[in-house]
Design a protein around this motif. Structure first.
Motif, PDB file in Angstrom:
ATOM      1  N   LEU A  89       0.718  -1.137   0.043  1.00 49.01           N
ATOM      2  CA  LEU A  89      -0.096   0.163  -0.004  1.00 49.01           C
ATOM      3  C   LEU A  89       0.916   1.250   0.129  1.00 49.01           C
ATOM      4  CD1 LEU A  89      -2.706  -1.103   2.569  1.00 49.01           C
ATOM      5  CD2 LEU A  89      -3.081  -0.685   0.095  1.00 49.01           C
ATOM      6  N   GLU A  90       1.996   1.264   0.802  1.00 49.63           N
ATOM      7  CA  GLU A  90       2.901   2.258   0.730  1.00 49.63           C
ATOM      8  C   GLU A  90       3.505   2.702  -0.521  1.00 49.63           C
ATOM      9  OE1 GLU A  90       3.950   4.711   3.427  1.00 49.63           O
ATOM     10  OE2 GLU A  90       2.147   4.166   3.957  1.00 49.63           O
ATOM     11  N   THR A  91       3.976   1.665  -1.186  1.00 47.04           N
ATOM     12  CA  THR A  91       4.589   1.899  -2.379  1.00 47.04           C
ATOM     13  C   THR A  91       3.595   1.893  -3.658  1.00 47.04           C
ATOM     14  OG1 THR A  91       4.732  -0.675  -2.754  1.00 47.04           O
ATOM     15  CG2 THR A  91       6.630   0.581  -1.630  1.00 47.04           C
ATOM     16  N   ARG A  92       2.423   2.243  -3.196  1.00 47.61           N
ATOM     17  CA  ARG A  92       1.710   2.714  -4.595  1.00 47.61           C
ATOM     18  C   ARG A  92       2.074   4.389  -4.944  1.00 47.61           C
ATOM     19  NH1 ARG A  92      -3.726   1.208  -5.003  1.00 47.61           N
ATOM     20  NH2 ARG A  92      -4.321   3.696  -5.159  1.00 47.61           N
ATOM     21  N   LEU A  93       1.922   4.464  -6.060  1.00 45.89           N
ATOM     22  CA  LEU A  93       2.556   5.623  -6.685  1.00 45.89           C
ATOM     23  C   LEU A  93       1.751   7.007  -6.129  1.00 45.89           C
ATOM     24  CD1 LEU A  93       4.314   7.416  -8.473  1.00 45.89           C
ATOM     25  CD2 LEU A  93       2.693   7.231 -10.583  1.00 45.89           C
ATOM     26  N   ASP A  94       0.425   6.960  -5.782  1.00 44.12           N
ATOM     27  CA  ASP A  94      -0.255   7.975  -5.349  1.00 44.12           C
ATOM     28  C   ASP A  94       0.206   8.270  -3.842  1.00 44.12           C
ATOM     29  OD1 ASP A  94      -1.422   5.608  -4.224  1.00 44.12           O
ATOM     30  OD2 ASP A  94      -3.515   6.386  -4.469  1.00 44.12           O
ATOM     31  N   THR A 105      -2.722  15.549   0.488  1.00 31.81           N
ATOM     32  CA  THR A 105      -3.328  14.450   0.863  1.00 31.81           C
ATOM     33  C   THR A 105      -3.151  13.187  -0.134  1.00 31.81           C
ATOM     34  OG1 THR A 105      -5.337  15.365  -0.327  1.00 31.81           O
ATOM     35  CG2 THR A 105      -5.122  15.813   2.023  1.00 31.81           C
ATOM     36  N   ARG A 106      -3.795  12.180   0.197  1.00 32.38           N
ATOM     37  CA  ARG A 106      -3.493  11.133  -0.730  1.00 32.38           C
ATOM     38  C   ARG A 106      -4.529  11.448  -1.947  1.00 32.38           C
ATOM     39  NH1 ARG A 106      -2.751   8.270   4.174  1.00 32.38           N
ATOM     40  NH2 ARG A 106      -0.924   7.220   4.435  1.00 32.38           N
ATOM     41  N   ARG A 107      -5.624  11.923  -1.551  1.00 30.31           N
ATOM     42  CA  ARG A 107      -6.526  12.083  -2.625  1.00 30.31           C
ATOM     43  C   ARG A 107      -6.055  13.244  -3.807  1.00 30.31           C
ATOM     44  NH1 ARG A 107     -12.261  10.806  -1.503  1.00 30.31           N
ATOM     45  NH2 ARG A 107     -12.887  12.354  -2.656  1.00 30.31           N
ATOM     46  N   SER A 108      -5.540  14.203  -3.234  1.00 28.78           N
ATOM     47  CA  SER A 108      -4.863  15.145  -4.222  1.00 28.78           C
ATOM     48  C   SER A 108      -3.612  14.521  -4.962  1.00 28.78           C
ATOM     49  CB  SER A 108      -4.594  16.470  -3.484  1.00 28.78           C
ATOM     50  OG  SER A 108      -3.710  16.346  -2.303  1.00 28.78           O
ATOM     51  N   ALA A 109      -3.038  13.625  -4.135  1.00 33.27           N
ATOM     52  CA  ALA A 109      -1.684  13.032  -4.961  1.00 33.27           C
ATOM     53  C   ALA A 109      -2.483  12.095  -5.982  1.00 33.27           C
ATOM     54  CB  ALA A 109      -1.227  12.096  -4.001  1.00 33.27           C
ATOM     55  N   ARG A 110      -3.401  11.365  -5.776  1.00 34.71           N
ATOM     56  CA  ARG A 110      -4.131  10.482  -6.784  1.00 34.71           C
ATOM     57  C   ARG A 110      -4.294  11.399  -7.923  1.00 34.71           C
ATOM     58  NH1 ARG A 110      -7.558   5.558  -5.815  1.00 34.71           N
ATOM     59  NH2 ARG A 110      -8.564   5.263  -7.798  1.00 34.71           N
ATOM     60  N   GLN A 111      -5.148  12.750  -7.578  1.00 35.74           N
ATOM     61  CA  GLN A 111      -5.584  13.569  -8.804  1.00 35.74           C
ATOM     62  C   GLN A 111      -4.337  13.906  -9.436  1.00 35.74           C
ATOM     63  OE1 GLN A 111      -7.121  17.458  -7.581  1.00 35.74           O
ATOM     64  NE2 GLN A 111      -8.696  17.146  -9.010  1.00 35.74           N
ATOM     65  N   LEU A 112      -3.292  14.427  -8.883  1.00 40.36           N
ATOM     66  CA  LEU A 112      -2.054  14.822  -9.688  1.00 40.36           C
ATOM     67  C   LEU A 112      -1.468  13.535 -10.509  1.00 40.36           C
ATOM     68  CD1 LEU A 112       0.335  16.292  -7.032  1.00 40.36           C
ATOM     69  CD2 LEU A 112      -0.712  17.517  -8.990  1.00 40.36           C
ATOM     70  N   LYS A 123       9.204   9.137 -17.147  1.00 44.87           N
ATOM     71  CA  LYS A 123       7.960   8.628 -18.128  1.00 44.87           C
ATOM     72  C   LYS A 123       6.650   9.018 -17.217  1.00 44.87           C
ATOM     73  CE  LYS A 123      10.130   4.890 -20.685  1.00 44.87           C
ATOM     74  NZ  LYS A 123      10.338   3.585 -21.084  1.00 44.87           N
ATOM     75  N   ILE A 124       5.866   9.562 -18.020  1.00 45.93           N
ATOM     76  CA  ILE A 124       4.420   9.974 -17.337  1.00 45.93           C
ATOM     77  C   ILE A 124       3.676   8.713 -16.980  1.00 45.93           C
ATOM     78  CG2 ILE A 124       2.267  10.943 -17.722  1.00 45.93           C
ATOM     79  CD1 ILE A 124       3.526  13.032 -19.440  1.00 45.93           C
ATOM     80  N   VAL A 125       3.231   8.556 -15.773  1.00 50.20           N
ATOM     81  CA  VAL A 125       2.627   7.322 -15.195  1.00 50.20           C
ATOM     82  C   VAL A 125       1.296   7.978 -14.685  1.00 50.20           C
ATOM     83  CG1 VAL A 125       2.570   5.467 -13.811  1.00 50.20           C
ATOM     84  CG2 VAL A 125       4.636   5.994 -14.650  1.00 50.20           C
ATOM     85  N   ASN A 126       0.136   7.657 -15.245  1.00 53.12           N
ATOM     86  CA  ASN A 126      -1.324   8.144 -14.774  1.00 53.12           C
ATOM     87  C   ASN A 126      -2.017   7.172 -14.038  1.00 53.12           C
ATOM     88  OD1 ASN A 126      -1.824   6.721 -16.919  1.00 53.12           O
ATOM     89  ND2 ASN A 126      -3.195   8.256 -17.439  1.00 53.12           N
ATOM     90  N   ILE A 127      -1.286   6.002 -13.460  1.00 49.05           N
ATOM     91  CA  ILE A 127      -1.879   4.983 -12.609  1.00 49.05           C
ATOM     92  C   ILE A 127      -1.682   5.062 -11.080  1.00 49.05           C
ATOM     93  CG2 ILE A 127      -2.319   2.358 -12.421  1.00 49.05           C
ATOM     94  CD1 ILE A 127      -1.196   2.177 -15.550  1.00 49.05           C
ATOM     95  N   ALA A 128      -2.694   5.244 -10.584  1.00 45.28           N
ATOM     96  CA  ALA A 128      -2.285   5.566  -9.061  1.00 45.28           C
ATOM     97  C   ALA A 128      -1.863   4.536  -8.378  1.00 45.28           C
ATOM     98  CB  ALA A 128      -3.848   6.258  -8.525  1.00 45.28           C
ATOM     99  N   SER A 129      -2.277   3.276  -8.615  1.00 49.94           N
ATOM    100  CA  SER A 129      -1.919   1.886  -7.842  1.00 49.94           C
ATOM    101  C   SER A 129      -0.555   1.659  -8.687  1.00 49.94           C
ATOM    102  CB  SER A 129      -2.783   0.602  -8.250  1.00 49.94           C
ATOM    103  OG  SER A 129      -3.372   0.621  -9.715  1.00 49.94           O
TER     104      SER A 129
END
Length: 200
Positions: A89-94, A105-112, A123-129
């Motif tokens: 869980l800690e090593t998820r990108l978000d 916050t994690r929610r704003s991190a997920r949005q970024l 490289k752009i990664v847009n997968i929060a998990s």
């Protein structure tokens, strides 16, 4: 992309913890929400375990199927299952984006992440998990670096907040230097309860 969109303060009050970030409501109303919030009944062992699992799901912004998959993967690895689950869980990108201080916050991190503002190894990664690995470099796109509010927020971060991560404020670049140990995860989590729940 599925995520919890319900009332956030009610969840924080239910667990008596700032699940979605700091909130002043917990100081004023330090009891569970609803008509019977003040009348706390003794919970069964199962109820306690279920609440612990749900709390962790809300903390990291993970839904039931994702959480179950992470648990089963952790259970197959060598080591302590509960700690391996938290490590995943800690090593998820978000979460790493949040831990580096790029987002409050994690929610704003997920949005970024979902808005393609985060780079992993240039490289752009847009997968929060997305699971980051030791040695991965986490940075911001040029467009994100021009955002005044984001730059100001990053300038106030403490680089030594999490020992398993490194942040270069000049280059605005983070690095995963190790996998987090249980002691380096500050949230109050009883991971053994979650293991016992899934073991039934």
């Amino acid at each position: 992309m599925a995520r919890y969109t319900g009332p956030k303060v009610r969840i924080s009050r239910r667990y008596s913890e700032p699940i979605f970030g700091n909130t002043k409501v917990l100081k004023k109303k330090n009891y569970a929400p609803g008509q019977h919030g003040r009348k706390r009944k003794k919970k069964s062992e199962y109820a306690t375990q279920l609440m612990e699992k749900n709390k962790v799901k809300y903390l990291y912004g993970v839904l039931e199927v994702q959480f179950a998959n992470l648990f089963h993967k952790a259970a197959k690895k060598k080591g302590i299952t509960g700690e391996l689950l938290l490590q995943a869980l800690e090593t998820r990108l978000d979460n790493v984006t949040y831990r580096l201080g790029i987002a409050p916050t994690r929610r704003s991190a997920r949005q970024l992440v979902s808005h393609k503002h985060i780079l992993v190894n240039d490289k752009i990664v847009n997968i929060a998990s997305y699971a980051v690995k030791v040695g991965d470099m986490i940075g911001l796109t040029e467009k994100a670096q021009t955002g005044t509010a984001l730059v100001e927020a990053l300038s106030t971060q403490h680089t030594s907040k999490h020992n398993w991560l490194e942040w270069d404020s000049k280059k605005m670049l983070g690095k995963v230097i190790a996998l987090p140990t249980r002691e380096e995860i500050p949230e109050k989590i009883n991971e053994q309860s979650i293991v016992e729940l899934y073991s039934k």
